[in-house]
Design a protein around this motif. Sequence first.
Motif, PDB file in Angstrom:
ATOM      1  N   ASP A   1     -18.449  -8.107   4.463  1.00 26.89           N
ATOM      2  CA  ASP A   1     -18.856  -6.776   4.904  1.00 26.89           C
ATOM      3  C   ASP A   1     -18.552  -5.805   3.764  1.00 26.89           C
ATOM      4  N   GLU A   2     -19.601  -5.287   3.120  1.00 25.30           N
ATOM      5  CA  GLU A   2     -19.412  -4.422   1.944  1.00 25.30           C
ATOM      6  C   GLU A   2     -18.600  -3.180   2.261  1.00 25.30           C
ATOM      7  N   GLU A   3     -18.954  -2.496   3.350  1.00 23.65           N
ATOM      8  CA  GLU A   3     -18.253  -1.259   3.698  1.00 23.65           C
ATOM      9  C   GLU A   3     -16.781  -1.533   3.999  1.00 23.65           C
ATOM     10  N   ALA A   4     -16.532  -2.590   4.778  1.00 25.97           N
ATOM     11  CA  ALA A   4     -15.154  -2.947   5.107  1.00 25.97           C
ATOM     12  C   ALA A   4     -14.386  -3.328   3.840  1.00 25.97           C
ATOM     13  N   SER A   5     -15.035  -4.025   2.928  1.00 25.41           N
ATOM     14  CA  SER A   5     -14.381  -4.437   1.675  1.00 25.41           C
ATOM     15  C   SER A   5     -13.990  -3.224   0.840  1.00 25.41           C
ATOM     16  N   ARG A   6     -14.879  -2.213   0.789  1.00 23.01           N
ATOM     17  CA  ARG A   6     -14.551  -0.974   0.064  1.00 23.01           C
ATOM     18  C   ARG A   6     -13.360  -0.277   0.726  1.00 23.01           C
ATOM     19  N   ASP A   7     -13.367  -0.234   2.067  1.00 22.87           N
ATOM     20  CA  ASP A   7     -12.255   0.382   2.802  1.00 22.87           C
ATOM     21  C   ASP A   7     -10.940  -0.348   2.524  1.00 22.87           C
ATOM     22  N   ILE A   8     -11.001  -1.676   2.489  1.00 23.54           N
ATOM     23  CA  ILE A   8      -9.805  -2.490   2.251  1.00 23.54           C
ATOM     24  C   ILE A   8      -9.246  -2.200   0.863  1.00 23.54           C
ATOM     25  N   VAL A   9     -10.112  -2.129  -0.140  1.00 20.71           N
ATOM     26  CA  VAL A   9      -9.661  -1.831  -1.509  1.00 20.71           C
ATOM     27  C   VAL A   9      -9.058  -0.428  -1.568  1.00 20.71           C
ATOM     28  N   GLN A  10      -9.721   0.532  -0.940  1.00 21.44           N
ATOM     29  CA  GLN A  10      -9.210   1.909  -0.914  1.00 21.44           C
ATOM     30  C   GLN A  10      -7.842   1.955  -0.234  1.00 21.44           C
ATOM     31  N   GLU A  11      -7.724   1.272   0.888  1.00 18.99           N
ATOM     32  CA  GLU A  11      -6.457   1.248   1.629  1.00 18.99           C
ATOM     33  C   GLU A  11      -5.357   0.571   0.804  1.00 18.99           C
ATOM     34  N   THR A  12      -5.714  -0.431   0.016  1.00 24.60           N
ATOM     35  CA  THR A  12      -4.743  -1.117  -0.841  1.00 24.60           C
ATOM     36  C   THR A  12      -4.168  -0.151  -1.871  1.00 24.60           C
ATOM     37  N   PHE A  13      -5.031   0.658  -2.489  1.00 25.73           N
ATOM     38  CA  PHE A  13      -4.527   1.623  -3.473  1.00 25.73           C
ATOM     39  C   PHE A  13      -3.735   2.747  -2.815  1.00 25.73           C
ATOM     40  N   LEU A  14      -4.068   3.085  -1.579  1.00 24.49           N
ATOM     41  CA  LEU A  14      -3.254   4.055  -0.833  1.00 24.49           C
ATOM     42  C   LEU A  14      -1.864   3.475  -0.575  1.00 24.49           C
ATOM     43  N   GLN A  15      -1.806   2.171  -0.297  1.00 27.06           N
ATOM     44  CA  GLN A  15      -0.506   1.527  -0.093  1.00 27.06           C
ATOM     45  C   GLN A  15       0.297   1.486  -1.386  1.00 27.06           C
ATOM     46  N   VAL A  16      -0.382   1.267  -2.503  1.00 29.43           N
ATOM     47  CA  VAL A  16       0.316   1.290  -3.798  1.00 29.43           C
ATOM     48  C   VAL A  16       0.937   2.670  -4.003  1.00 29.43           C
ATOM     49  N   TRP A  17       0.165   3.710  -3.689  1.00 30.39           N
ATOM     50  CA  TRP A  17       0.698   5.076  -3.824  1.00 30.39           C
ATOM     51  C   TRP A  17       1.912   5.266  -2.915  1.00 30.39           C
ATOM     52  N   ALA A  18       1.794   4.815  -1.679  1.00 29.41           N
ATOM     53  CA  ALA A  18       2.891   4.979  -0.716  1.00 29.41           C
ATOM     54  C   ALA A  18       4.132   4.192  -1.140  1.00 29.41           C
ATOM     55  N   LYS A  19       3.937   3.051  -1.811  1.00 36.94           N
ATOM     56  CA  LYS A  19       5.060   2.193  -2.200  1.00 36.94           C
ATOM     57  C   LYS A  19       5.350   2.270  -3.696  1.00 36.94           C
ATOM     58  N   ARG A  20       4.901   3.354  -4.331  1.00 34.64           N
ATOM     59  CA  ARG A  20       5.023   3.442  -5.793  1.00 34.64           C
ATOM     60  C   ARG A  20       6.464   3.322  -6.286  1.00 34.64           C
ATOM     61  N   LYS A  21       7.415   3.905  -5.558  1.00 28.44           N
ATOM     62  CA  LYS A  21       8.822   3.826  -5.996  1.00 28.44           C
ATOM     63  C   LYS A  21       9.315   2.394  -5.940  1.00 28.44           C
ATOM     64  N   GLU A  22       9.011   1.718  -4.852  1.00 33.06           N
ATOM     65  CA  GLU A  22       9.417   0.317  -4.695  1.00 33.06           C
ATOM     66  C   GLU A  22       8.742  -0.565  -5.753  1.00 33.06           C
ATOM     67  N   LEU A  23       7.452  -0.343  -5.984  1.00 33.54           N
ATOM     68  CA  LEU A  23       6.711  -1.158  -6.951  1.00 33.54           C
ATOM     69  C   LEU A  23       7.110  -0.868  -8.400  1.00 33.54           C
ATOM     70  N   SER A  24       7.701   0.297  -8.633  1.00 31.20           N
ATOM     71  CA  SER A  24       8.097   0.632 -10.006  1.00 31.20           C
ATOM     72  C   SER A  24       9.398  -0.072 -10.414  1.00 31.20           C
ATOM     73  N   GLN A  25      10.085  -0.669  -9.437  1.00 36.43           N
ATOM     74  CA  GLN A  25      11.322  -1.400  -9.728  1.00 36.43           C
ATOM     75  C   GLN A  25      10.976  -2.811 -10.205  1.00 36.43           C
ATOM     76  N   TYR A  26      11.912  -3.398 -10.950  1.00 34.33           N
ATOM     77  CA  TYR A  26      11.668  -4.749 -11.462  1.00 34.33           C
ATOM     78  C   TYR A  26      11.490  -5.737 -10.319  1.00 34.33           C
ATOM     79  N   HIS A  27      10.535  -6.636 -10.482  1.00 33.33           N
ATOM     80  CA  HIS A  27      10.321  -7.728  -9.533  1.00 33.33           C
ATOM     81  C   HIS A  27       9.719  -8.879 -10.301  1.00 33.33           C
ATOM     82  N   GLU A  28      10.086 -10.101  -9.919  1.00 33.77           N
ATOM     83  CA  GLU A  28       9.574 -11.277 -10.645  1.00 33.77           C
ATOM     84  C   GLU A  28       8.064 -11.442 -10.477  1.00 33.77           C
ATOM     85  N   LYS A  29       7.519 -10.962  -9.351  1.00 31.26           N
ATOM     86  CA  LYS A  29       6.071 -11.053  -9.134  1.00 31.26           C
ATOM     87  C   LYS A  29       5.406  -9.801  -9.696  1.00 31.26           C
ATOM     88  N   SER A  30       4.225  -9.974 -10.232  1.00 29.89           N
ATOM     89  CA  SER A  30       3.507  -8.857 -10.852  1.00 29.89           C
ATOM     90  C   SER A  30       2.898  -7.926  -9.802  1.00 29.89           C
TER      91      SER A  30
END
Length: 196
Positions: A43-72
Amino acid sequence: MSDVINNERLRMLLRSHPGEAIELLHQFYSESLFKIAYRFSRDEEASRDIVQETFLQVWAKRKELSQYHEKSIEHYLVRTVRNMSVSHFKRKRHLNIDDFQFLKVYRDSSAPFEEALIEQELISRMRAFIMTFPFRERQCLLMKIDDELSLNQIAANLRISRKMVEKSQTSALKRLRKWAKDYSKENENLFSDEGR
């Protein structure tokens, strides 16, 4: 991406300039993340929404993601898109008519095959209608129905207020009730003994 910037530098950029970091992630990964989402959702529209929501989650978790982690961070992006896509696929396939208690459709129990066909058609049309809702309403309603989350859980997951979730769900349910009422009037014969 590894040719341009390594993971540790990206984490540093997330700490100092999160907007630039997310823009960079979007530039390098949005197309491949869309392909992953589409592979699951079809579903193209749903896929675009999923990608958009993923980047919103990155923004929401930016502090956590900026810390060192073995996974990229790439691993986090791919995993998030995959999980959201699988959830979308399951919701699309397994929407349960019983979750919509306000839809009172009376069917003849002596005709299980017809009943199943009617239910499948109704679910399909209802799902298509829900997909036309504004993004936030659709998101809040489906999290309530498919994931059976409470208002507080949805608010926490989406990082919005409980009141905003309540308002979105109320609006979505109002739309759906009106659709159900109109749909039943248009298809009275389908749900009556005379239409069988």
